[in-house]
Design an enzyme around this catalytic site. Structure first.
Site, mmCIF file in Angstrom:
data_model
loop_
_atom_site.group_PDB
_atom_site.id
_atom_site.type_symbol
_atom_site.label_atom_id
_atom_site.label_comp_id
_atom_site.label_asym_id
_atom_site.label_seq_id
_atom_site.Cartn_x
_atom_site.Cartn_y
_atom_site.Cartn_z
ATOM 1 N N ASP A 1 63.337 51.502 40.376
ATOM 2 C CA ASP A 1 64.190 51.155 40.777
ATOM 3 C C ASP A 1 64.729 52.631 41.658
ATOM 4 O OD1 ASP A 1 66.206 47.921 40.776
ATOM 5 O OD2 ASP A 1 67.156 50.036 41.608
ATOM 6 N N THR B 1 66.263 41.100 50.868
ATOM 7 C CA THR B 1 66.265 41.050 52.462
ATOM 8 C C THR B 1 67.808 40.765 53.189
ATOM 9 O OG1 THR B 1 65.153 39.032 51.875
ATOM 10 C CG2 THR B 1 63.211 41.234 52.510
ATOM 11 N N THR C 1 62.130 36.991 49.753
ATOM 12 C CA THR C 1 62.232 36.469 50.810
ATOM 13 C C THR C 1 62.097 36.708 51.860
ATOM 14 O OG1 THR C 1 63.752 35.389 49.126
ATOM 15 C CG2 THR C 1 63.896 34.277 51.862
ATOM 16 N N LYS D 1 59.064 28.966 51.324
ATOM 17 C CA LYS D 1 60.390 28.955 50.331
ATOM 18 C C LYS D 1 61.767 28.728 51.379
ATOM 19 C CE LYS D 1 63.243 31.695 48.165
ATOM 20 N NZ LYS D 1 63.459 31.120 47.092
ATOM 21 N N ARG E 1 67.207 5.124 48.106
ATOM 22 C CA ARG E 1 66.276 6.169 48.803
ATOM 23 C C ARG E 1 68.193 7.437 49.415
ATOM 24 N NH1 ARG E 1 63.676 2.093 49.404
ATOM 25 N NH2 ARG E 1 65.186 0.715 51.027
ATOM 26 N N CYS F 1 71.159 33.678 48.639
ATOM 27 C CA CYS F 1 70.443 32.723 49.290
ATOM 28 C C CYS F 1 70.480 31.811 50.150
ATOM 29 C CB CYS F 1 69.044 32.180 47.380
ATOM 30 S SG CYS F 1 69.226 33.402 47.018
ATOM 31 N N LYS G 1 71.174 32.877 52.906
ATOM 32 C CA LYS G 1 71.309 33.655 54.706
ATOM 33 C C LYS G 1 69.940 32.963 54.876
ATOM 34 C CE LYS G 1 68.872 37.026 51.065
ATOM 35 N NZ LYS G 1 67.279 36.421 51.015
ATOM 36 N N TYR H 1 80.565 32.475 42.029
ATOM 37 C CA TYR H 1 79.474 31.576 43.317
ATOM 38 C C TYR H 1 78.918 30.262 43.095
ATOM 39 C CZ TYR H 1 74.695 31.861 42.980
ATOM 40 O OH TYR H 1 73.118 31.523 42.647
ATOM 41 N N LYS H 2 79.110 30.221 41.614
ATOM 42 C CA LYS H 2 78.851 28.682 41.207
ATOM 43 C C LYS H 2 79.249 29.177 39.143
ATOM 44 C CE LYS H 2 73.562 29.437 40.106
ATOM 45 N NZ LYS H 2 72.756 27.947 40.872
HETATM 46 N N1 SAJ Z 1 76.288 23.877 45.386
HETATM 47 C C1 SAJ Z 1 77.621 22.870 46.129
HETATM 48 N N2 SAJ Z 1 77.189 21.310 46.370
HETATM 49 C C2 SAJ Z 1 75.502 20.930 45.546
HETATM 50 C C3 SAJ Z 1 75.090 22.129 45.469
HETATM 51 C C4 SAJ Z 1 75.221 23.588 45.100
HETATM 52 O O1 SAJ Z 1 78.324 23.235 47.056
HETATM 53 O O2 SAJ Z 1 76.053 19.663 45.451
HETATM 54 C C5 SAJ Z 1 76.837 24.461 46.039
HETATM 55 C C6 SAJ Z 1 77.158 26.122 45.031
HETATM 56 O O3 SAJ Z 1 78.366 26.169 43.894
HETATM 57 C C7 SAJ Z 1 76.484 27.586 45.607
HETATM 58 C C8 SAJ Z 1 75.762 27.212 46.554
HETATM 59 O O4 SAJ Z 1 76.273 26.082 46.810
HETATM 60 O O5 SAJ Z 1 78.125 28.073 45.406
HETATM 61 C C9 SAJ Z 1 74.533 27.864 45.942
HETATM 62 O O6 SAJ Z 1 73.947 27.517 44.824
HETATM 63 P P1 SAJ Z 1 72.976 26.702 44.386
HETATM 64 O O7 SAJ Z 1 73.012 25.850 43.242
HETATM 65 O O8 SAJ Z 1 72.345 25.969 45.989
HETATM 66 O O9 SAJ Z 1 71.641 27.749 44.986
HETATM 67 P P2 SAJ Z 1 70.698 29.441 44.201
HETATM 68 O O10 SAJ Z 1 71.863 29.768 45.679
HETATM 69 O O11 SAJ Z 1 71.910 29.848 42.702
HETATM 70 O O12 SAJ Z 1 69.869 29.514 43.718
HETATM 71 C C10 SAJ Z 1 69.018 28.932 44.790
HETATM 72 C C11 SAJ Z 1 67.654 27.988 44.198
HETATM 73 N N3 SAJ Z 1 67.427 26.935 45.432
HETATM 74 C C12 SAJ Z 1 67.567 25.830 45.309
HETATM 75 O O13 SAJ Z 1 67.464 25.586 44.919
HETATM 76 C C13 SAJ Z 1 66.902 24.461 46.646
HETATM 77 C C14 SAJ Z 1 67.039 28.116 43.393
HETATM 78 O O14 SAJ Z 1 65.624 27.792 43.488
HETATM 79 C C15 SAJ Z 1 66.585 29.837 44.432
HETATM 80 O O15 SAJ Z 1 65.211 30.151 44.312
HETATM 81 C C16 SAJ Z 1 67.725 30.588 45.109
HETATM 82 O O16 SAJ Z 1 68.188 29.809 45.434
HETATM 83 C C17 SAJ Z 1 66.491 31.643 45.201
HETATM 84 O O17 SAJ Z 1 66.647 32.895 44.705
HETATM 85 O O18 SAJ Z 1 66.053 31.591 46.861
#
Ligand code: SAJ
Length: 452
Positions: free
Chosen positions: A54, A110, A145, A230, A270, A284, A287, A345-346
């Site tokens: 790093d 990235t 990515t 991805k 469905r 992620c 972007k 953020y989550k």
């Molecule tokens: N969120 C909602 N509603 C939902 C799901 C999520 O509002 O139903 C919000 C969350 O609160 C958060 C944001 O979306 O603010 C993103 O959270 P996330 O859990 O969807 O995703 P990340 O960014 O933590 O991780 C994602 C994941 N991708 C997918 O689920 C398709 C993870 O598997 C990836 O490895 C990661 O991006 C990455 O590094 O690309």
């Protein structure tokens, strides 16, 4: 020209696969952040000697003292064990690490620029170093990515130019995207299917051999397929969340309740509508959709762009909901004290990157409110006054805004809160508080996606 039935692989391909098999292969992981550090430590734990590189000296020092700079369950102990066993070491000396290594995994960020264009500066600078140190028989894996085509069009070309070697003949190159959710990295790196997309069949085979040492399931493909897959995963999620968020706005207009509507619609075998909220955060989803459609003509990216617009609008909508909820107290937010719950953020992570809370807080401040932020995991307060405790932050507050769905916020002590607040108003952008409980304690409750 190979004769029919003759083995496609050379001695050198077999040699590197053997190094993987007997764990004598040495690995350099470039970028020991959210993805690189757990990856490096897991490979070390499987018996490989791993160097984590790093450019940030502070991170290198901390990691070498057995302490992870990221909060990832289980990582600290795994890191320490592998350091003590002499299998893992961090360094800022990239050329020294590469000199000793047979494989390189690049895990640098990235990002996108303010105009939403991919910024590949960190990635290409890492590959310039790799290119200068590349030797025959080395395996290079891209885990960052990237926009589609980057592995063959940019990285392969750069490595061949700088090294004078030929990909697939002298060295191997594969795109191997990470797919882990922060907070679950160590489990998901092992359990999730790993896509391995070589720029040719030999690269795919050698890289797949290496990743099988850590990942339970490896799916072999081409680099372009892996790159697009991805980006599709995160774009798919962003679009689905945008649909749920659009639905929340529609339900507000019709005086319906989006939570019930989603539950009802999801009883269809469905249909699987996602969960609406205050917007999409994290490094992620905010972007990757732009990386997927970068440079494409407008008609080929409409859905992707609209989804980003909807999700980016949601934090502003939460500020408007707050303004509406406080309207009975006066025309503006001037002098009103608002406690924002959650800056991560989550749920249940300490990560504030691209959090919707940043925009919620700045909008509330712009509207004149005095904003206090409380998050038991995350240190960031985005310019709001930071509170170390829930009740302390709620003291004298007119309104609570639930911005992050941390589990601890699902069982708030409303009776205690009402005693310290000046006015009892809740804006629930995550729909984690039961309106009946809030009303029973004398709160006026305003949920995202429902009529007031
Ligand atoms: N969120 C909602 N509603 C939902 C799901 C999520 O509002 O139903 C919000 C969350 O609160 C958060 C944001 O979306 O603010 C993103 O959270 P996330 O859990 O969807 O995703 P990340 O960014 O933590 O991780 C994602 C994941 N991708 C997918 O689920 C398709 C993870 O598997 C990836 O490895 C990661 O991006 C990455 O590094 O690309």
């Amino acid at each position: 020209m190979k004769k029919q039935g003759e083995c496609l692989y050379t001695e050198i391909d077999e040699y590197i696969c053997k190094l993987v098999c007997n764990r004598t292969l040495k690995i350099t992981v470039i970028g020991v952040g959210y993805v690189g550090l757990p990856t490096a430590v897991l490979f070390a734990d499987r018996g490989f000697k791993v160097f984590g590189v790093d450019i940030n000296e502070k991170i290198v020092e901390k990691v070498n003292n057995g302490k992870s700079h990221i909060n990832e369950p289980g990582l600290d102990s795994l890191l320490l064990n592998n350091e003590l066993a002499g299998r893992f070491r961090a360094t800022s000396n990239i050329s020294a690490a590469l000199r000793e290594s047979d494989a390189v995994l690049v895990c640098v960020q990235t990002p996108i620029d303010s105009d939403k264009k991919p910024n590949l500066t960190y990635l290409l600078s890492a590959f310039e170093n790799v290119g200068r140190s590349l030797r025959r028989g080395m395996l290079v894996s891209v885990c960052s990515t990237v926009p589609p085509g980057t592995t063959t069009n940019k990285i392969k070309t750069l490595l061949e130019e700088l090294s004078g070697l030929k990909c697939e003949q002298d060295f191997y190159l594969a795109y191997v995207p990470e797919r882990i959710a922060p907070g679950k990295a160590l489990t998901e790196l092992v359990e999730n299917t790993r896509l391995v997309g070589g720029v040719g069949p030999k690269s795919t085979r050698v890289a797949a051999e290496l990743f099988r040492a850590v990942c339970k399931d490896v799916r072999e493909t081409t680099s372009i397929n892996a790159e697009i897959s991805k980006l599709v995963e995160n774009t798919y999620r962003d679009i689905n969340i945008a649909f749920a968020n659009q639905l929340a706005l529609i339900c507000e207009d019709y005086g319906a309740d989006v939570k019930q509507v989603v539950e009802l619609a999801n009883t269809h075998p469905r249909v699987n509508v996602h969960t609406p909220g205050p917007g999409v955060g994290g490094p992620c989803l905010t972007k990757d959709p732009y990386l997927l459609v970068h440079g494409l003509e407008p008609a080929h990216r409409t859905l992707v762009d609209s989804s980003r617009t909807i999700n980016d609008y949601m934090p502003k909508h939460v500020a408007s909901l707050t303004l509406r909820a406080l309207a009975p107290l006066g025309m503006s937010l001037d002098g009103r004290r608002v406690l924002v719950l959650g800056t991560a953020y989550k749920a249940n992570v300490d990560d504030p990157r691209e959090s919707p809370s940043r925009v919620i807080i700045s909008e509330l401040k712009r509207l004149g409110a005095m904003v206090v932020a409380y998050d038991p995991y995350c240190n960031e307060s985005f310019g709001a006054e930071k509170s170390e405790g829930l009740l302390e932050g709620a003291k004298g507050a007119d309104c609570l805004v639930v911005a992050t769905d941390h589990s601890v916020f699902k069982s708030l002590d409303l009776a205690a809160l009402k005693k310290v607040m000046r006015n009892r108003i809740i804006v629930d952008a995550r729909r984690i508080i039961d309106p009946k409980d809030a009303k029973a304690e004398g709160f006026s409750y305003h949920g995202l996606g429902m009529a007031d």
